[in-house]
Design an enzyme around this catalytic site. Sequence first.
Site, PDB file in Angstrom:
ATOM      1  N   LYS A 199      33.271  21.040 -23.309  1.00 32.12           N
ATOM      2  CA  LYS A 199      33.033  22.433 -22.957  1.00 32.12           C
ATOM      3  C   LYS A 199      32.485  23.210 -24.150  1.00 32.12           C
ATOM      4  O   LYS A 199      32.927  23.016 -25.283  1.00 32.12           O
ATOM      5  CB  LYS A 199      34.334  23.090 -22.469  1.00 32.12           C
ATOM      6  CG  LYS A 199      34.753  22.643 -21.075  1.00 32.12           C
ATOM      7  CD  LYS A 199      35.962  23.437 -20.607  1.00 32.12           C
ATOM      8  CE  LYS A 199      36.337  23.080 -19.175  1.00 32.12           C
ATOM      9  NZ  LYS A 199      37.505  23.861 -18.708  1.00 32.12           N
ATOM     10  N   TYR A 259      51.525  19.561 -21.765  1.00 31.41           N
ATOM     11  CA  TYR A 259      51.952  18.180 -21.512  1.00 31.41           C
ATOM     12  C   TYR A 259      53.351  17.905 -22.051  1.00 31.41           C
ATOM     13  O   TYR A 259      54.036  17.003 -21.574  1.00 31.41           O
ATOM     14  CB  TYR A 259      50.933  17.199 -22.113  1.00 31.41           C
ATOM     15  CG  TYR A 259      49.604  17.288 -21.411  1.00 31.41           C
ATOM     16  CD1 TYR A 259      49.427  16.734 -20.147  1.00 31.41           C
ATOM     17  CD2 TYR A 259      48.533  17.961 -21.985  1.00 31.41           C
ATOM     18  CE1 TYR A 259      48.225  16.832 -19.484  1.00 31.41           C
ATOM     19  CE2 TYR A 259      47.317  18.065 -21.331  1.00 31.41           C
ATOM     20  CZ  TYR A 259      47.167  17.498 -20.077  1.00 31.41           C
ATOM     21  OH  TYR A 259      45.975  17.617 -19.414  1.00 31.41           O
ATOM     22  N   HIS A 263      40.702  14.332 -11.844  1.00 30.01           N
ATOM     23  CA  HIS A 263      41.154  15.071 -13.025  1.00 30.01           C
ATOM     24  C   HIS A 263      42.596  14.701 -13.386  1.00 30.01           C
ATOM     25  O   HIS A 263      42.988  14.812 -14.560  1.00 30.01           O
ATOM     26  CB  HIS A 263      41.050  16.575 -12.791  1.00 30.01           C
ATOM     27  CG  HIS A 263      41.090  17.381 -14.053  1.00 30.01           C
ATOM     28  ND1 HIS A 263      40.079  17.337 -15.003  1.00 30.01           N
ATOM     29  CD2 HIS A 263      42.024  18.242 -14.554  1.00 30.01           C
ATOM     30  CE1 HIS A 263      40.376  18.144 -16.011  1.00 30.01           C
ATOM     31  NE2 HIS A 263      41.549  18.691 -15.767  1.00 30.01           N
ATOM     32  N   ARG A 312      42.877  12.298 -16.198  1.00 28.09           N
ATOM     33  CA  ARG A 312      42.830  12.903 -17.540  1.00 28.09           C
ATOM     34  C   ARG A 312      44.221  13.399 -17.936  1.00 28.09           C
ATOM     35  O   ARG A 312      44.667  13.196 -19.065  1.00 28.09           O
ATOM     36  CB  ARG A 312      41.816  14.034 -17.538  1.00 28.09           C
ATOM     37  CG  ARG A 312      41.739  14.863 -18.821  1.00 28.09           C
ATOM     38  CD  ARG A 312      40.556  15.823 -18.710  1.00 28.09           C
ATOM     39  NE  ARG A 312      40.658  16.980 -19.571  1.00 28.09           N
ATOM     40  CZ  ARG A 312      40.222  17.040 -20.821  1.00 28.09           C
ATOM     41  NH1 ARG A 312      39.667  15.962 -21.365  1.00 28.09           N
ATOM     42  NH2 ARG A 312      40.311  18.148 -21.528  1.00 28.09           N
ATOM     43  N   ARG A 362      36.807  14.451 -18.752  1.00 27.25           N
ATOM     44  CA  ARG A 362      36.571  15.251 -17.546  1.00 27.25           C
ATOM     45  C   ARG A 362      35.533  14.504 -16.723  1.00 27.25           C
ATOM     46  O   ARG A 362      34.684  13.789 -17.261  1.00 27.25           O
ATOM     47  CB  ARG A 362      36.037  16.632 -17.911  1.00 27.25           C
ATOM     48  CG  ARG A 362      36.969  17.467 -18.795  1.00 27.25           C
ATOM     49  CD  ARG A 362      36.306  18.785 -19.175  1.00 27.25           C
ATOM     50  NE  ARG A 362      37.191  19.612 -19.983  1.00 27.25           N
ATOM     51  CZ  ARG A 362      37.220  19.606 -21.325  1.00 27.25           C
ATOM     52  NH1 ARG A 362      36.396  18.813 -22.002  1.00 27.25           N
ATOM     53  NH2 ARG A 362      38.051  20.394 -21.983  1.00 27.25           N
ATOM     54  N   HIS A 386      40.548  20.092 -26.396  1.00 28.77           N
ATOM     55  CA  HIS A 386      41.094  21.426 -26.151  1.00 28.77           C
ATOM     56  C   HIS A 386      40.833  22.325 -27.355  1.00 28.77           C
ATOM     57  O   HIS A 386      41.072  21.935 -28.495  1.00 28.77           O
ATOM     58  CB  HIS A 386      42.610  21.352 -25.918  1.00 28.77           C
ATOM     59  CG  HIS A 386      42.977  20.816 -24.569  1.00 28.77           C
ATOM     60  ND1 HIS A 386      44.233  20.329 -24.285  1.00 28.77           N
ATOM     61  CD2 HIS A 386      42.259  20.685 -23.426  1.00 28.77           C
ATOM     62  CE1 HIS A 386      44.268  19.922 -23.028  1.00 28.77           C
ATOM     63  NE2 HIS A 386      43.087  20.133 -22.483  1.00 28.77           N
TER      64      HIS A 386
END
Length: 317
Positions: free
Chosen positions: A191, A294, A259, A262, A166, A285
């Site tokens: 995150k 994806y 982004h 990514r 990110r 994730h």
Amino acid sequence: MSETILKHATDELLAEKAAWLEALAAERNASPHTITSYERDLRQFLTFLTGYNARPAGLADVADLSAAELRAFLADRRRDGAGARSLGRNLSGVRAFLRHLERKGLVSAAGARAMRAPKAQKSLPRPLSVAAALEVAEEAGSFALEPWISARDVAVLTLLYGCGLRISEALGLDGAALADPAARAMPIAGKGGKTRIVPLLPVVLEAVAEYRRLCPFALTGDAPLFRGAKGGPLRPQIVQRNMARLRGALGLPASATPHALRHSFATHLLAAGGDLRTIQDLLGHASLSTTQAYTAVDSARLMSIYREAHPRARRRG
């Protein structure tokens, strides 16, 4: 965050709001971005409630909120142009605050729990093609007037595509990061403070080494790796602006953002036979369902190739 100019709630409720935001940072390890989003969502709600009741919102006003009042808030936000995704985030922020107050015995969050968030249309990631992603990384320094800034821009975009970071993760690296030319992996704090290990490609290390060689500022562990023109931390807006210039120069669509590099990292790995669980770990994730988006992108690409190439898929004129 200063509350001095805000007129959207009583002092008592503003104190509860401030205590909640502090608890998020101290106890939940929430990122500054998350806290800013929650503060904005709650401010919007309390501002609405103040207008709805024609007085500053207080604890009594949120003590037993009904689903009808929350629907009125979402309708007001929709009239202001908010989409389903934004409305869902608004509702999530309000719910989180009410749960905090409920744990303290101050309110009932039953009305908020009964509310369903508006359904947001799921949008698939929009990656660049392999050729476009490589061209972006190679041409990233084209618009810089100074060699060190050109090298910096190449290093940043190479890092986003080469490691699937990110933009906040890349710009959050300290000056000691990527200093070892023999390194093959590095830890990334993503995150929620979750740390993952990201493999390093030689091309990434080479791009960062060239930037380090030319950078006029001391790159130490207590300072950011990537610097702005005057030596301060490089801002995301500068990277986004550079990407916008590259879009124009290379004829890329508006979806070609930092982004998107990514997204491209994940999609290209999957297309080359990468394992979905491994890609999930590389991206950081929390849920596999996020990474599975994806597979839909890759399936759509394969179907497009099939329709264009398979003899029986072609329409007869």
